[in-house]
Scaffold this motif. Sequence first.
Motif, PDB file in Angstrom:
ATOM      1  N   UNK A  90       0.824  -1.213   0.000  1.00  0.00           N
ATOM      2  CA  UNK A  90       0.000   0.000   0.000  1.00  0.00           C
ATOM      3  C   UNK A  90       0.858   1.262   0.000  1.00  0.00           C
ATOM      4  N   UNK A  91       1.897   1.268   0.820  1.00  0.00           N
ATOM      5  CA  UNK A  91       2.783   2.424   0.910  1.00  0.00           C
ATOM      6  C   UNK A  91       3.485   2.668  -0.432  1.00  0.00           C
ATOM      7  N   UNK A  92       3.989   1.583  -1.029  1.00  0.00           N
ATOM      8  CA  UNK A  92       4.700   1.706  -2.306  1.00  0.00           C
ATOM      9  C   UNK A  92       3.768   2.215  -3.398  1.00  0.00           C
ATOM     10  N   UNK A  93       2.533   1.694  -3.436  1.00  0.00           N
ATOM     11  CA  UNK A  93       1.574   2.098  -4.466  1.00  0.00           C
ATOM     12  C   UNK A  93       1.193   3.568  -4.322  1.00  0.00           C
ATOM     13  N   UNK A  94       0.985   4.022  -3.091  1.00  0.00           N
ATOM     14  CA  UNK A  94       0.621   5.423  -2.867  1.00  0.00           C
ATOM     15  C   UNK A  94       1.777   6.361  -3.199  1.00  0.00           C
ATOM     16  N   UNK A  95       3.002   5.956  -2.850  1.00  0.00           N
ATOM     17  CA  UNK A  95       4.181   6.746  -3.214  1.00  0.00           C
ATOM     18  C   UNK A  95       4.273   6.897  -4.723  1.00  0.00           C
ATOM     19  N   UNK A  96       4.057   5.780  -5.409  1.00  0.00           N
ATOM     20  CA  UNK A  96       4.088   5.781  -6.869  1.00  0.00           C
ATOM     21  C   UNK A  96       3.026   6.718  -7.445  1.00  0.00           C
ATOM     22  N   UNK A  97       1.804   6.623  -6.912  1.00  0.00           N
ATOM     23  CA  UNK A  97       0.698   7.432  -7.433  1.00  0.00           C
ATOM     24  C   UNK A  97       0.955   8.929  -7.238  1.00  0.00           C
ATOM     25  N   UNK A  98       1.449   9.306  -6.058  1.00  0.00           N
ATOM     26  CA  UNK A  98       1.717  10.721  -5.775  1.00  0.00           C
ATOM     27  C   UNK A  98       2.803  11.258  -6.699  1.00  0.00           C
ATOM     28  N   UNK A  99       3.895  10.500  -6.847  1.00  0.00           N
ATOM     29  CA  UNK A  99       5.013  10.986  -7.670  1.00  0.00           C
ATOM     30  C   UNK A  99       4.649  11.039  -9.149  1.00  0.00           C
ATOM     31  N   UNK A 100       3.858  10.076  -9.607  1.00  0.00           N
ATOM     32  CA  UNK A 100       3.441  10.104 -11.017  1.00  0.00           C
ATOM     33  C   UNK A 100       2.547  11.313 -11.306  1.00  0.00           C
ATOM     34  N   UNK A 101       1.756  11.721 -10.313  1.00  0.00           N
ATOM     35  CA  UNK A 101       0.906  12.892 -10.548  1.00  0.00           C
ATOM     36  C   UNK A 101       1.688  14.201 -10.474  1.00  0.00           C
ATOM     37  N   UNK A 102       2.749  14.220  -9.706  1.00  0.00           N
ATOM     38  CA  UNK A 102       3.639  15.381  -9.764  1.00  0.00           C
ATOM     39  C   UNK A 102       4.243  15.512 -11.166  1.00  0.00           C
ATOM     40  N   UNK A 103       4.668  14.374 -11.720  1.00  0.00           N
ATOM     41  CA  UNK A 103       5.180  14.375 -13.085  1.00  0.00           C
ATOM     42  C   UNK A 103       4.116  14.759 -14.097  1.00  0.00           C
ATOM     43  N   UNK A 104       2.893  14.287 -13.878  1.00  0.00           N
ATOM     44  CA  UNK A 104       1.775  14.617 -14.771  1.00  0.00           C
ATOM     45  C   UNK A 104       1.521  16.125 -14.805  1.00  0.00           C
ATOM     46  N   UNK A 105       1.561  16.757 -13.633  1.00  0.00           N
ATOM     47  CA  UNK A 105       1.325  18.204 -13.580  1.00  0.00           C
ATOM     48  C   UNK A 105       2.432  18.977 -14.296  1.00  0.00           C
ATOM     49  N   UNK A 106       3.662  18.482 -14.211  1.00  0.00           N
ATOM     50  CA  UNK A 106       4.755  19.124 -14.944  1.00  0.00           C
ATOM     51  C   UNK A 106       4.500  19.052 -16.445  1.00  0.00           C
ATOM     52  N   UNK A 107       4.062  17.873 -16.922  1.00  0.00           N
ATOM     53  CA  UNK A 107       3.757  17.724 -18.346  1.00  0.00           C
ATOM     54  C   UNK A 107       2.571  18.598 -18.746  1.00  0.00           C
ATOM     55  N   UNK A 108       1.560  18.665 -17.878  1.00  0.00           N
ATOM     56  CA  UNK A 108       0.388  19.499 -18.163  1.00  0.00           C
ATOM     57  C   UNK A 108       0.786  20.970 -18.322  1.00  0.00           C
ATOM     58  N   UNK A 109       1.656  21.437 -17.418  1.00  0.00           N
ATOM     59  CA  UNK A 109       2.157  22.816 -17.519  1.00  0.00           C
ATOM     60  C   UNK A 109       2.872  23.014 -18.857  1.00  0.00           C
ATOM     61  N   UNK A 110       3.699  22.043 -19.224  1.00  0.00           N
ATOM     62  CA  UNK A 110       4.433  22.138 -20.477  1.00  0.00           C
ATOM     63  C   UNK A 110       3.525  22.253 -21.687  1.00  0.00           C
TER      64      UNK A 110
END
Length: 440
Positions: A90-110
């Motif tokens: 659960x911890x690993x999956x949530x860490x993954x989800x949070x970090x992937x959405x940080x990356x998603x927002x960077x791409x969205x800004x771009x």
Amino acid sequence: MDALSALFTLLVAAGSVASALYAKGYVDRYLDRKPAAHISLHYFAFTLLSLSMTAVVTASGGYTFLFWWELMTLSSFVLILFDAERKEVLKAALTYLVMMHLGFFALLIGFVVLQAAEGSADFGALASYFAAHRPLPLLLVFLAGFGMKAGLFPMHVWLPEAHPAAPSHVSALMSGVMIKTGVYGVLRTAMYLPAGETLATAGVILLGAGIVTGLWGVLLAAMQNDIKRLLAYSSIENVGVILIGLGVAALGKSSGNQLVALCGVTGALLHTLNHSLFKSLLFFGAGNILSQTHTTSLDALGGLAKHMPLTAILFLTGTAAICALPPLNGFVSELLIYLGMLDGIASGSNVLASAAGLAALALIGGVVILAFTKLYGTVFLGAPRTHEVAEASEVDNFRIAAMALPAAGILFIGLLPWTVLPLLTKVAATLLPGLGAGRQ
């Protein structure tokens, strides 16, 4: 679909087929332990991940790309949660989800910045944007977004947590294929950079990121005491090697050196393909070991070559390939990157950058051999340390066949590189417009 999309579609397809084959043998053990709906959801998410990765590498519009990118993240999140009753999963999956959405927002800004400036969020609009504006700020935004998925330092922290938590066929698909969509994004963005000083600066950034990522990944891999964590850190190292090749290519193109550019980008593309083969094979092998011995701790393993001979032989193939030993595929791709850097030094163009890349790649290669010699020797040689290891037996034919598929690719590319390299130089030509092929 252009040549670059075609190459990555092939990579997704090959990785998905091998992982699906492995899943049949791996998941069958859970049929009496997990509800049918749970198993069905897992296979549905697996299919969705394969579909979304294919769509990611063929989408030309920025917002279409982001839709499939998000679907790829969500489907892989569900796959990591296969053993959700364990807290560390659960911890690993949530860490993954949070970090992937940080990356998603960077791409969205771009893409929003691109849309505002050019009236289009298509990748093709990057050419006019880079020509009319300062390219580096937008390039760095995209590099942050794509680097999050690829496991670029310091955005790699999700990777050694998610891979040990996921089932082995999911780890193989994520490490062998999914993180390469980040590499695809970097390639797709950087190919539109104008030649000259901007491209040289981008080359230094990519080379520096590759050196730091590669060295960090391989040093931490050598320190691991768990097979899947070691393999996860090794994936970070291999992304570093790919970025070293891309950095060398950008520097070569900026200085007008055709051979450096061609060797760098062809080596990076081939290493992307090669890593998907040997890392999938090694994660499949780790899954075999876990299912038969119920552990991936090096301290508990030993002597498995006697009890699991087919797994041992196939795992040895992947181990030798990832160590870049001839005559296997890892040797060919790293040799190309070495040749590019050596020519950069010999021709007097970008001597310091090429020498730094050369030294880093040599150091990475030495530590990789140390890490994987330790891994293979500890797990498969010597004597069993526990009764579970002593009573282990070979896995089913589905999982052996899944391992044999990437092993065949490893041998084919390693023994017959001249059949593959012309195809990759065609892809390289689309990334390096204006470069002739006279010095191939």
